[in-house]
Design an enzyme around this catalytic site. Structure first.
Site, mmCIF file in Angstrom:
data_model
loop_
_atom_site.group_PDB
_atom_site.id
_atom_site.type_symbol
_atom_site.label_atom_id
_atom_site.label_comp_id
_atom_site.label_asym_id
_atom_site.label_seq_id
_atom_site.Cartn_x
_atom_site.Cartn_y
_atom_site.Cartn_z
ATOM 1 N N HIS A 196 39.299 42.717 54.119
ATOM 2 C CA HIS A 196 38.394 43.136 52.765
ATOM 3 C C HIS A 196 39.139 42.039 51.280
ATOM 4 C CE1 HIS A 196 37.917 47.257 53.705
ATOM 5 N NE2 HIS A 196 37.850 47.073 54.400
ATOM 6 N N GLU A 252 41.326 42.218 48.463
ATOM 7 C CA GLU A 252 42.298 42.784 48.304
ATOM 8 C C GLU A 252 43.385 41.605 49.029
ATOM 9 O OE1 GLU A 252 40.107 44.575 48.301
ATOM 10 O OE2 GLU A 252 40.629 46.746 47.193
ATOM 11 N N CYS A 275 40.328 50.067 49.115
ATOM 12 C CA CYS A 275 40.668 50.928 50.678
ATOM 13 C C CYS A 275 41.846 52.129 50.306
ATOM 14 C CB CYS A 275 39.523 51.293 51.403
ATOM 15 S SG CYS A 275 40.956 49.314 52.703
ATOM 16 N N CYS A 335 43.988 48.696 52.214
ATOM 17 C CA CYS A 335 44.724 47.429 50.698
ATOM 18 C C CYS A 335 45.456 48.240 49.929
ATOM 19 C CB CYS A 335 43.303 47.676 50.018
ATOM 20 S SG CYS A 335 42.027 46.147 51.399
#
Lengths: 203, 357
Positions: free
Chosen positions: A76, A78, A112, A115
């Protein structure tokens, strides 16, 4: 600017004192750039999420979703940006816990659960020294109804998890409409790399 | 066939020191919730079907489709054989019922029913929801008969009978691999946690990894390492694992031509499971259909990473204080998420506890 040499606690405290939460206007400016990164993800066939990690007015990490190109579903935006900050810390010989404590993440979509947990874990060391600040670590755009770990599905930043780093602060709602618009564009086109879902067929 | 089977079972008990338990959702494990209701004996059994019809109009119990309206009387020395649910206590809201004592005339408003063939109403508790597991069904049935669609796999799992000796022996070898990796990682100064990803359709090991968090990246927990190693095997991947020679993967080319993947077929079938196709352009898709063996319960980050990676099953040995697959959360059963997986704990628990001490 001249932290006392010697104990780690001293330098960290000095850095904490020097850190100021960014102004709203400044936050808007960073979010504008994060949205640009999200658009880049869209052009590359990835879920349009973009983010920046800003430390003392300097961008240390800039990430967008890279799940499809790496075949790793944990890539992701992040996580990509976090790795860049870790690399920067390694190159500059900086203490990563101290850097993360004073870094603000600007991300177009609420992080999410994975993360959010990763961000908590990175704050571990200073938490042990009791130097938790009220400064927001995460500034995000729209909510993440599917996986959101900062309030939508679970609330990882503030839940009682004593062995999982330190709690942190989040603020949402920055340019949320634009972030949602990007996601809608993506899901309208459907992810060409995702496996066919039986659920989706029924709809 | 039968005697052979029995032999196997006794051998299983003596061979394995560990017990495997499914980590089910809270709804499957919780105690049966009960509702207050009124029932009455059916004195004249010839009226039964007529009473059922009348009550279906008067008190339809729409929210309780699992409740069987009529039951046979449990006490032997009575003048009636059947008993019927009339209504829930909450259905009487607004009507005055002194001290919970009711008579038939309280329950049947004038002219709507004659109450023919019914004896004096009495108080009962009935299950609020349909039971999901056999223990819940047995507890619910103590109060009032209810329907139950038994899932044999879940019953077997709860009783520790889901896996036969052969399967358990295989599982043990996979966990032994994870333990070995954990030990090798520990020698390099890492947390003693190891993990193995297996394709259960072929019993091939796809990736073996250990925790690398004490290196350059504090987020490289054993599970995250394994997910990336699987990605490498599929032609992707991110991290440089050269520093860690004991973390390795099986590359796609080395798979047998008839590489098989169980497409979205969970061990414990239930409505919760989303099934997604595992093969895109003839290639496997991340961890779809694969099983993970890990020496201790994964944290929040890793558990959610496994949701994103579409893992099929996780077997872990020992619980972790902030664990997200049973201890602090049950991320694998979380309703709002788009993928769910099965989790079993206890596999080689003692050996893995030793690792951590």
């Amino acid at each position: 600017m001249e932290p006392e040499p010697g104990t780690g606690t001293g330098t960290a405290a000095a850095a904490a004192a020097a850190f100021r939460p960014p102004e709203r206007q400044e936050q808007e400016r960073w979010m504008q750039r994060a949205l640009g990164t999200a658009k880049e993800a869209l052009e590359n066939g990835e879920v349009p999420v973009g983010c920046l990690m800003v430390y003392q007015n300097e961008i240390l990490g800039q990430g967008r979703n890279e799940v499809n190109e790496t075949k790793n579903a944990t890539r992701h935006a992040e996580m990509v940006a976090i790795d860049q900050v870790l690399e920067w810390c390694g190159q500059k010989g900086r203490d990563r816990a101290e850097v993360f404590e004073h870094t603000v993440l600007y991300v177009t979509v609420e992080p999410c659960i994975m993360c959010a947990a990763a961000l908590r874990l990175l704050k571990k060391l200073l938490f042990l020294l009791n130097l938790v600040t009220d400064i927001p670590l995460v500034v995000f755009g729209c909510q993440n109804e599917r996986f959101g770990g900062c309030g939508s599905v679970l609330n990882i930043p503030t839940d009682d998890l004593q062995h999982s780093g330190a709690p942190f602060q989040c603020i949402g709602g920055y340019r949320a409409e634009e972030a949602v618009e990007l996601l809608k564009t993506f899901y309208k086109a459907e992810n060409p790399n995702a496996p066919k879902s039986k659920v989706r067929k029924k709809q | 066939m039968e005697p052979e089977c029995k032999k196997r079972k006794t051998r299983a008990i003596s061979t394995f020191t560990w017990e495997l338990r499914p980590v089910l959702s809270d709804e499957k494990l919780c105690e049966v919730e009960l509702l207050e209701a009124y029932a009455a004996p059916i004195i004249n059994t010839k009226q039964t079907s007529c009473l059922i019809k009348q009550l279906a109009c008067l008190y339809p119990l729409n929210s309780l489709p699992h409740i069987k309206r009529v039951r046979t009387c449990r006490e032997k020395n009575t003048d009636h054989a059947l008993e019927i649910i009339i209504c829930l206590l909450r259905d009487l809201n607004g009507t005055d019922v002194p001290n919970g004592e009711v008579s038939l005339s309280d329950l049947f408003p004038e002219g709507k029913a004659d109450g023919i063939g019914l004896g004096e109403p009495f108080h009962v508790k009935i299950p609020a929801y349909q039971p999901l597991t056999r223990p819940q069904f047995e507890a619910a049935s103590q109060h009032w008969p209810t329907t139950f669609h038994e899932n044999k796999q879940v019953t077997d799992a709860l009783q520790g009978r889901l896996f036969n000796a052969e399967k358990r022996a295989k599982m043990q070898t996979f966990m032994e691999k994870a333990i070995e990796a954990a030990k090798l990682g520990k020698e390099m100064g890492m947390e003693p946690v190891g993990a193995v990803v297996v394709n259960p359709a072929t019993d091939e090991i796809i990736a073996v990894g250990h925790d690398c968090r004490n290196g350059s990246n504090p987020l490289l927990h054993a599970v995250m390492v394994c997910i990336d190693l699987v990605a490498y095997g599929q032609g992707g991947g991110v991290f440089n694992h050269n520093k860690y020679p004991n973390c390795h993967f099986k590359s796609l080319e080395s798979f047998s031509d008839d590489h098989v993947i169980n497409v979205g077929k969970p061990l414990l079938p239930s409505k919760d499971h989303s099934s997604t196709g595992a093969i895109v352009n003839g290639l496997p898709y991340i961890c779809t259909g694969y099983d993970l063996y890990v020496s201790r319960e994964p944290c929040v980050m890793c558990s959610m990473a496994l949701v994103h990676s579409r893992i099929r099953t996780v077997f872990y040995a020992t619980s972790s204080p902030d664990g997200a697959l049973g201890t602090k959360y049950k991320i694998h059963t979380k309703k709002d998420l788009n993928h769910h997986y099965d989790v079993f704990k206890g596999l080689m628990k003692e050996e893995c506890q030793l690792l951590l001490s």
